[in-house]
Design an enzyme around this catalytic site. Sequence first.
Site, short mmCIF file in Angstrom:
data_model
loop_
_atom_site.label_atom_id
_atom_site.label_comp_id
_atom_site.label_asym_id
_atom_site.label_seq_id
_atom_site.Cartn_x
_atom_site.Cartn_y
_atom_site.Cartn_z
N ASP A 95 -9.76 -51.47 7.78
CA ASP A 95 -10.34 -50.55 8.76
C ASP A 95 -9.28 -49.57 9.26
O ASP A 95 -9.03 -49.46 10.45
CB ASP A 95 -10.93 -51.35 9.92
CG ASP A 95 -11.82 -50.50 10.83
OD1 ASP A 95 -12.19 -49.38 10.42
OD2 ASP A 95 -12.13 -50.95 11.94
N LYS B 216 -11.86 -52.32 26.59
CA LYS B 216 -12.67 -51.60 25.63
C LYS B 216 -13.78 -52.50 25.11
O LYS B 216 -13.52 -53.63 24.72
CB LYS B 216 -11.80 -51.14 24.47
CG LYS B 216 -12.54 -50.28 23.49
CD LYS B 216 -11.62 -49.68 22.43
CE LYS B 216 -12.41 -48.92 21.39
NZ LYS B 216 -12.75 -49.68 20.20
N LYS C 156 1.54 -59.16 30.35
CA LYS C 156 0.29 -58.43 30.15
C LYS C 156 -0.18 -58.76 28.73
O LYS C 156 0.56 -58.54 27.77
CB LYS C 156 0.59 -56.93 30.21
CG LYS C 156 0.15 -56.25 31.48
CD LYS C 156 0.42 -54.76 31.29
CE LYS C 156 -0.10 -53.93 32.41
NZ LYS C 156 0.20 -52.51 32.22
N GLY D 4 -15.78 -52.68 22.16
CA GLY D 4 -15.94 -52.14 20.81
C GLY D 4 -17.24 -52.62 20.23
O GLY D 4 -18.01 -53.31 20.88
#
Lengths: 220, 337
Positions: A127, A11, A27, A13
């Site tokens: 957030d 991602k 992972k 961001g």
Amino acid sequence: MDKVDPQTLLKKGAEASLFLKSWHGRKVIVKTRFPKRYRPTELDAKIRSYRTAHEPQLMHEAKRAGVPTPTIFLVDTKNAAITMEFVEGKQLKQVLPHIPRKEQQELCAEIGVLIGKMHRSGVVHGDLTTSNMILTEEGKIFLVDFGLGEKNREVEARGVDLHLMKRALQSTHYQFAEDCFKHVLKGYASVLGEDAEKVFEKIREIERRGRYVDERKQAN
Amino acid sequence: MKPDEQCCLGVESTADDFGVGIATFKGDILANASSGYVPEEGGIHPREAARHHAEAADKVLAEALSTAGVKTKDLKLIAFAQGPGLGPCLRTGATVARALASYLDIPLVGVNHSVAHIEIGRLQTGAVDPVTLYVSGGNTLVSAFDAARYRIFGETLDIALGNCLDVFAREAGLKHKKGMPLGAALERLAADGEKLVSLPYVVKGMDISLSGLLTAATTLLHKDEYRLEDLSYSLQEHAFAMVTEVTERALAHTEKHEVLLTGGVAANKRLQEMLRSVAEEHDTKFNVVPRQFATDNGAMIAWTGVLAYTHGLATPVKESFVKLRWRLDKVDVPWIK
């Protein structure tokens, strides 16, 4: 010799990029804050290293308080990179609109419980959005992205934290935001008891402070 | 103007500017006249500003009509800024608009001032579905369209960006001059800044807080330890970086492909530069509203009036009371699909 794993960009961001990597057979997510060209270099370096150093501490504090957060493996403040556990699951943002009302309410109450525990431990997230909550197969909710968080026990900070959650629900899930937020507060109150009421009063105050809010008519 | 072209006259009076604009139903701006109230000292005194508006109204109206080459009998619609804004100022503009609509016996439509800033930006730049940063003396918000409305993704938790800059500029002794807003004077000083002074940088989720930044900058100003140029520069860098960061967050969140900068502070070149940088990084198109449509103006009200009216909206005089705190996300925008 170990094969060098190519890292996959998971991602991109606004503030950081998330890479999926293999690290000692695990992972992991490597969260990297790249420099932002738009702000002066000194300010940029200050913001990135501050957030990189603080985020893992806050995640650790929250975890100790019983809030699932990814385990931190490595912190590299120089390159503003954090290596952490990859949590398998779905963002709550994607899940919420597609489940029955009853389940929405239960999940929201659970979110409220987690926020309550986190606040009780002295951490505010900074957030709280449904993009920053991951629901695992086993039904556990992980809170992620503490980059804008801080250690703060003040009612004001807690109020802003919950106010942000409400605003995030309104902009992303406006169809059922009110109901969801009601259940978040219910879960929150179940953890913080009387202290929760002070925070709720603060939320109302914060809303009145906002620009062009109907409630302010009475306050003036 | 072509003989049979329909047009709308828009009245703007939410704060210190009284503006009259004329737009055709096709989106040509034929006139955009205005008169600004300049306080002798301090910020806007609402009653004094309203007095200015009442006195300036006929002159601005006449100027707009003459520039456009339009007779009042050719007008098809009157639009006015119904809110948000300062009560006495809004009421003055609304009175002018009601009188015109009643006298000419044509429809009246009240429009939201924040929506108008976005619409004039879209009209002038060709942006279709942008993430908008709207920054002015009274507003600081990041918005994008979703399901019938412009949703607010981020906003200031306290004071507006333009307000923050203006108050600092006044504290520094800068004077408001005709044709040279305080923000522009501050921008000029900041351009000569060399040293970045550390100030509070407060981003909370997608929202920002500017009051702490203003207090810190003002305190340092009165200590006389730093050059005014350096402080102005540092204030701008911190404040602009904050709004840019939240705009970027909204961009990543909504996955839109355009950025639009609008409102009075949009005229600031440094802010434009920052947003352009972010837009490029996300492979999105950067748009900034032209300077004459950045500050409050009547043209944006006229054009938004056209959009509203041609999509079935109108405001009967008895429902035309002003709405001081009319939030952007309370307004349906049926002209966007």
